[in-house]
Scaffold this motif. Structure first.
Motif, mmCIF file in Angstrom:
data_model
loop_
_atom_site.group_PDB
_atom_site.id
_atom_site.type_symbol
_atom_site.label_atom_id
_atom_site.label_comp_id
_atom_site.label_asym_id
_atom_site.label_seq_id
_atom_site.Cartn_x
_atom_site.Cartn_y
_atom_site.Cartn_z
ATOM 1 N N ARG A 171 4.443 34.762 -38.201
ATOM 2 C CA ARG A 171 4.407 33.976 -37.069
ATOM 3 C C ARG A 171 2.483 34.755 -36.532
ATOM 4 O O ARG A 171 2.232 34.087 -35.742
ATOM 5 N N GLU A 200 9.957 27.580 -35.203
ATOM 6 C CA GLU A 200 10.175 26.451 -33.777
ATOM 7 C C GLU A 200 11.565 26.340 -33.736
ATOM 8 O O GLU A 200 12.417 26.397 -32.797
ATOM 9 N N SER A 209 4.937 34.864 -26.553
ATOM 10 C CA SER A 209 4.559 34.285 -27.811
ATOM 11 C C SER A 209 3.322 34.721 -28.183
ATOM 12 O O SER A 209 3.619 34.279 -30.072
ATOM 13 N N TRP A 258 8.593 24.595 -38.070
ATOM 14 C CA TRP A 258 7.712 25.193 -38.693
ATOM 15 C C TRP A 258 5.974 25.079 -38.122
ATOM 16 O O TRP A 258 6.157 23.563 -37.676
ATOM 17 N N ARG A 305 5.056 29.882 -36.992
ATOM 18 C CA ARG A 305 5.539 29.616 -36.130
ATOM 19 C C ARG A 305 7.154 29.419 -36.748
ATOM 20 O O ARG A 305 6.902 28.542 -36.250
#
Length: 814
Positions: A39, A178, A284, A192, A176
């Motif tokens: 990520r 998702e 995040s 992603w 990342r």
């Protein structure tokens, strides 16, 4: 453009040392189309700030094997990849400041020898010789492991990533995940995002190596990955003039570890009361981040450290570091195929030992994925040991306060967790407490381990010697052997298998013969293709189309998952009914008399012989009784629906007053079963222990045409045993056995005890363990002299291949 493929054989989520290791080892096995997604940047979660201690010795032989492999791998990675790993074999010293800790580290040293790890017990003066800066005041003893080491955590991960790339893997940063897409129980791929760009990779396998994000990533797939981030503190000093390479030093009685690096000291802590972090989720944007300093929290550790290592008092602090690491409910990491899915794998929750574990864990998981079966026993860390409720965030918050500190706490035998208790209670819970029960916890279940006397404090006082409940359990043991005892077995797993193919299906999965009359109970194992034992169960035929599989409490989920993964085209339904029925075991020579006093049914051998079940009236209720035993005495397990459980308990207890009925706990069950030589799954028998070598060939019926493991059993019968399960009893009555004590045959270490307890009827500590015997007869095995190493002292032992207590099982069939 990210230039990611639309399809991969495997997508690995997370670019810390674990994810990089899994990618590396899969690539080494020849896997193609490997994609690792990180990520942020590689190592940016927790790997970058790890202390980098690399020890060999772990709690079991296989965990030690994995740790040793990690060390050997890191030693060779630099030449393979050109990335400096900073790996050095500087050795390690653990010191004890109490007599109890001294016994613990001496037992660990004995265990290390049995596992093939080079180790030496050393005196306080010898500790001083190896660690000149240490104040040895109060030091009782030390243990020296010369081949332990340390390394650069980030560079070890980067070396593994480079090695993976060199063998064709794709490693992408700033991508990342998702979402995880799914069809039924199968993961279909990952969605992603990278800098606003989005895509989907279809995947045959997905591996969750997301570290402290592992819980969240698991939820995307509908998978339970119980772990919690906690704050972890260390300081790094300014450079100290003249400081040269030192061994890694651990002073667990002061919660501290020390590492010399580039002329500075790193002092880290595993404090008793930890600080969970990230209850609202990990931010995040978290990347190479530190948490706020909390000097007050760390100060007690530092004060003791300055006394233990006086040069610290004069050294300036260069860095006060606080960073998060993930911890699991039992301080063991999560590895393996998730029970909820067919192709979602987990390697996460490494409890501050990620660097020393990563090499071996990546190797083991890669082999498991490649072969479709575990390469060896991984029960300690198999993700299927975790119960669904353990993913509860409040539970994880409460338990994690304790688990970090338990890494350096005294690892006393029978030590119980103190936090996050009372979650799973049997219908008898309050009845047991009112009668003095002292509870232990297993898989969340509160279970009576022993019963305190009226004048006794109902709690554990831990020791490596005889603990405060020793005589209580001995009394319970004698009650079962000589009269009658009753104990709660409700926590044991109960799985119904029903449907028109139930008999055929169970004959395929089980080694035993399931083509039996209604009411018959079969003791059997689930075997793998190598003849290893995946589960140790009893199966009761309830009707023409329904069976009840009874499993250990800790393995219910794993055993049910094994059944579900082998259903295939069989028409069966598999249901967990553990909480629906309570179970009381009524055991002992007078158990029949008690049951006859509360029930009009017939409990004689003519109607209810050993290995059969029947429906009965009991008190004013109904129950089903199974005539089986795990303690080696005449007895019955009374199964009663949860709504009538309290009534049945009270009925039995009231009637039992006439017979001097004794309530008993799990410690009694363990001491009785080991006298009888009954195996304990997870210790004495595992997926890598062949059923024949475990001495359980009698439970396998090879005249059945087709069942999992049949060929391996027939092959073993043809080629002979390489090892045998042997029962040992110490010739001295005082020493205690637990497990992992080395077995010496004619003066040489040949193995270690897989389990141990005290045999109150036999009059000494008893253990089970495997002894190599290739080409030998039973007489050859028994013709040797045996000793057991107890904390460095060799104690003569008597060996037997038959149960030392009631070898012909006459008592259970009277």
């Amino acid at each position: 453009m990210t230039n990611l493929p639309d399809k991969a054989r495997v997508v690995i989520i997370g670019g810390g040392v674990i994810g990089c290791s899994v990618a590396y080892h899969l690539a080494k096995l020849g896997w193609k189309d490997i994609v690792l997604l990180e990520r942020k940047q590689l190592t940016s979660g927790t790997t970058w700030h790890a202390a980098g201690l690399i020890a060999q010795l772990r709690a079991t032989a296989n965990m030690t094997k994995l740790a040793k492999y990690s060390q050997e791998l890191y030693g060779a990675l630099e030449s393979e990849t050109g990335v400096a790993t900073g790996f050095k074999r500087c050795g390690s010293i653990t010191v004890a400041l109490t007599d109890e800790r001294k016994e613990e580290i001496y037992r660990q040293a004995a265990m290390a020898r049995a596992f093939g790890v080079e180790v030496e017990e050393i005196s306080p003066n010898e500790v001083k010789e190896k660690y000149e800066h240490l104040n040895i005041e109060g030091v009782k003893a030390g243990v020296w492991l010369p081949l332990d080491g340390q390394g650069d955590p980030a560079n070890i991960a980067l070396a593994l990533a480079k090695g993976a790339r060199q063998n064709g893997a794709i490693v992408r940063e700033h991508v990342r995940v998702e979402n995880i897409t799914k069809s039924g129980k199968r993961i279909t791929g990952v969605e992603w995002e990278a800098n606003g760009e989005r895509g989907h990779i279809a995947a045959d396998h997905v591996v969750n190596c997301a570290g402290m994000w592992g819980h969240e990533v698991g939820r995307m797939a509908g998978v339970n990955v119980p772990l919690q981030a906690c704050e972890h503190f260390y300081i790094v000093t300014e450079a100290i003039k003249g400081l040269t390479q030192m061994p890694v030093l651990r002073v667990p009685d002061e919660c501290a570890y020390y590492k010399e690096d580039a002329g500075k000291f790193l002092l880290g802590a595993f404090e008793p009361n930890a600080k969970p972090w990230g209850m609202d989720g990990i931010p995040s944007d978290f990347e190479f981040d530190q948490l706020p300093e909390d000097f007050d929290h760390f100060e007690p550790i530092l004060e003791k450290a300055c006394e233990r290592l006086p040069m610290l008092a004069d050294a300036g602090i260069h860095t006060f570091f606080n960073g998060p690491e993930s911890f699991t409910p039992d301080d063991a990491y999560h590895l393996g195929l998730a029970p909820e899915c067919e192709n979602f794998w987990v390697a996460a929750g490494f409890n501050s030992i990620g660097i020393q574990s990563a090499g071996g864990a990546g190797m083991a998981l890669a082999q498991w994925m490649d072969a479709g079966e575990k390469p060896f026993d991984l029960g300690d860390v198999d993700i299927s040991r975790m119960q669904p409720f353990q993913g509860n965030k409040t539970y994880l918050y409460e338990r994690s306060k304790e688990t970090l500190g338990l890494l350096y706490a005294d690892h006393f035998p029978y030590r119980q967790k103190a936090t996050a208790r009372g979650i799973r209670r049997t219908p008898f819970h309050q009845h047991l407490l009112r009668n003095g029960a002292v509870m232990g916890e297993l898989a969340g279940w509160e279970r009576a381990n022993w019963f305190a006397n009226a004048e006794q404090k109902p709690e554990y006082e831990y020791s490596w010697k005889r603990q405060n409940w020793f005589e209580n359990s001995a009394t319970e043991h004698r009650a079962v052997r000589e009269n009658i005892g009753m104990y709660d077995m409700s926590s044991f797993g109960k799985i119904r298998v029903e449907g028109r193919d139930s008999e055929t299906f169970l004959n395929y999965v089980c080694g035993g013969d399931m083509s039996v009359p209604v009411g018959k109970i079969v003791y059997t194992q689930f075997l793998n293709s190598s003849g290893g034992i995946e589960a140790d169960v009893t199966v009761t035929r309830l009707s023409e189309t329904a069976y009840l599989v009874v499993t250990p409490a800790a393995t219910r989920l794993a055993d049910q998952t094994w059944l579900q993964r082998h259903v295939g085209e069989y028409n069966v339904v598999i249901t967990d009914v553990t909480a629906g029925e309570a179970v009381l075991a009524v055991m002992g020579p007078n158990s029949r008399k008690l049951l006859q006093a509360v029930s009009p049914n017939d409990f004689t051998n003519a109607t209810n012989p050993f290995g059969t079940a029947q429906e009965i009236e009991i008190g004013m209720g109904l129950a089903r009784v199974h005539r089986v035993t795990y303690v080696g005495e005449l007895g019955w397990e009374v199964y009663v629906s949860a709504d009538q459980a309290a009534h049945v308990f009270e009925t039995l207890q009231d009637a039992g007053q006439e017979f001097d009925l004794k309530l008993c706990g799990m410690h009694m069950m363990d001491s009785c079963r080991i006298e009888k030589g009954f195996r304990h799954f997870g210790h004495d028998i595992t997926c890598e222990d062949h059923v024949m070598e475990a001495g359980l060939g009698f439970a396998v019926k090879t005249d059945k045409p087709n069942f999992i493991g049949r060929d391996a059993v027939l092959h073993k019968k043809d080629t002979g045993l390489n090892s045998r399960m042997v029962q040992f009893m110490l010739n001295e009555s005082e020493p205690m056995l637990y497990h992992n004590e080395p077995i010496l045959r004619d003066g040489e270490i040949v193995g270690y005890l897989s389990s141990g307890s005290y045999g109150h009827t036999l009059g000494g500590a008893v253990g089970l363990g495997y002894v190599p015997c290739a080409g030998e007869t039973a007489a050859d095995v028994l013709g040797s002299s045996y000793e057991i190493d107890v904390a460095g002292t060799r104690v003569a032992a008597t060996a037997s291949l038959r149960p030392m207590y009631d070898p012909k099982s006459e008592r259970v069939k009277v």
